[in-house]
Design a protein around this motif. Sequence first.
Motif, PDB file in Angstrom:
ATOM      1  N   UNK A  58      41.991  23.848  41.816  1.00 14.43           N
ATOM      2  CA  UNK A  58      41.100  23.388  40.743  1.00 14.43           C
ATOM      3  C   UNK A  58      40.647  24.541  39.857  1.00 14.43           C
ATOM      4  N   UNK A  59      41.365  25.654  39.909  1.00 12.95           N
ATOM      5  CA  UNK A  59      40.959  26.829  39.130  1.00 12.95           C
ATOM      6  C   UNK A  59      42.147  27.369  38.334  1.00 12.95           C
ATOM      7  N   UNK A  60      41.830  28.231  37.428  1.00 14.04           N
ATOM      8  CA  UNK A  60      42.829  29.031  36.706  1.00 14.04           C
ATOM      9  C   UNK A  60      42.771  30.428  37.310  1.00 14.04           C
ATOM     10  N   UNK A  61      43.805  30.765  38.093  1.00 17.63           N
ATOM     11  CA  UNK A  61      43.768  32.008  38.865  1.00 17.63           C
ATOM     12  C   UNK A  61      45.107  32.703  38.740  1.00 17.63           C
ATOM     13  N   UNK A  62      45.074  33.986  38.353  1.00 17.24           N
ATOM     14  CA  UNK A  62      46.305  34.752  38.167  1.00 17.24           C
ATOM     15  C   UNK A  62      46.472  35.871  39.195  1.00 17.24           C
ATOM     16  N   UNK A  63      45.681  35.863  40.268  1.00 13.92           N
ATOM     17  CA  UNK A  63      45.738  36.838  41.360  1.00 13.92           C
ATOM     18  C   UNK A  63      45.160  38.195  41.000  1.00 13.92           C
ATOM     19  N   UNK A  64      44.732  38.384  39.756  1.00 17.35           N
ATOM     20  CA  UNK A  64      44.176  39.668  39.337  1.00 17.35           C
ATOM     21  C   UNK A  64      42.732  39.547  38.858  1.00 17.35           C
ATOM     22  N   UNK A  65      42.392  38.372  38.333  1.00 14.08           N
ATOM     23  CA  UNK A  65      41.044  38.146  37.832  1.00 14.08           C
ATOM     24  C   UNK A  65      40.342  37.090  38.682  1.00 14.08           C
ATOM     25  N   UNK A  66      39.041  36.954  38.487  1.00 14.25           N
ATOM     26  CA  UNK A  66      38.256  35.989  39.242  1.00 14.25           C
ATOM     27  C   UNK A  66      38.700  34.571  38.894  1.00 14.25           C
ATOM     28  N   UNK A  67      38.882  33.690  39.902  1.00 17.23           N
ATOM     29  CA  UNK A  67      39.261  32.305  39.602  1.00 17.23           C
ATOM     30  C   UNK A  67      38.246  31.625  38.691  1.00 17.23           C
ATOM     31  N   UNK A  68      38.751  30.864  37.732  1.00 15.73           N
ATOM     32  CA  UNK A  68      37.897  30.141  36.783  1.00 15.73           C
ATOM     33  C   UNK A  68      38.085  28.646  36.989  1.00 15.73           C
TER      34      UNK A  68
END
Length: 324
Positions: A58-68
């Motif tokens: 349920x998030x936008x997560x690229x493994x480098x930044x905090x999940x949104x």
Amino acid sequence: MTTTDTPPATAPAPSPGPKNKRTKRRREGAAWVFLSPWVLGASVLTLLPMAVSLYLSFTDYDMFNTPRWVGLRNYIQMFTEDPRYWRSVGATLTYVVIAVPLQLALALAVALALKSMKRGRGFYRSAFYAPSLLGASMSIALVWRAVFNDGGTVDNLLSDIGINTGGWVNQPGWALFAVALLTVWQFGAPMVIFLAGLQQIPTELYEAAAVDGAGRWRQFLSITVPMLSPVIFFNLVLQTIQAFQVFTPAFAVSAGKGGPADSTLFYTLYLYDRGFVASHMGYASAMAWVLLLALGAVTAVLFRTSRSWVFYAADTNDTQGGAR
């Protein structure tokens, strides 16, 4: 003077004393001590990652930044805005429909041949099981790619008889079949299970059918298939679940791209591409949960339909007790 027999009075069961309670607690404590490695492993390595994956879906997560947090956006995009997702679903379903029935049919045929074999059964059983020991390793998949590639063994053999394919792995209409044949070739595990089930069928049934004039085909349909139906069902469920999760053969044959023309873009391969190549881990997590739910639904359908074609032998004691 008549007398009546009265049943002897039974003494009440003694209530558990403090000593018995302490003994019970010690035994339960010992059981939890032995179970603790499994409980710890299941919690840390399975349940916790599943919970994190569900949150990331349920998030936008690229493994480098905090999940949104984005809510259902990943799922909406998956079902309505991503044509490659549906191509991966179609390729996976096609692969399952082709590979699983062929693998089980070949495994059953070889098991039937081994059952009737008098000499060399152990050798041939080991030889047929050997490919399954290799598993879905990258080395085997790369060898398979070389065999079915342009100029490979299969291409040269077909060219000798006038059939020019240009290599199966380079043709959209044949690449998926090359991957499916690798799965069919590794039929050893279901074959061993089939062989064990065949050896449990009483020979008296075949002898009685032969006396009644039933041929081999009628014996197979009327005796072997019904008596072996629980084993067939077990192999069907197991191989179907494994087929939906196929990854290594498609990755090796298509060089990780799912080609040509997305013909081998299996679901797990596209999940890997979204999560570890494009760094869309939230989207990949959503795909993983959809796959989990789909496998649960397929398994439930198989169990539901098994009521009409899977036959379990009745317990002998229960049958005799009912007769009495």
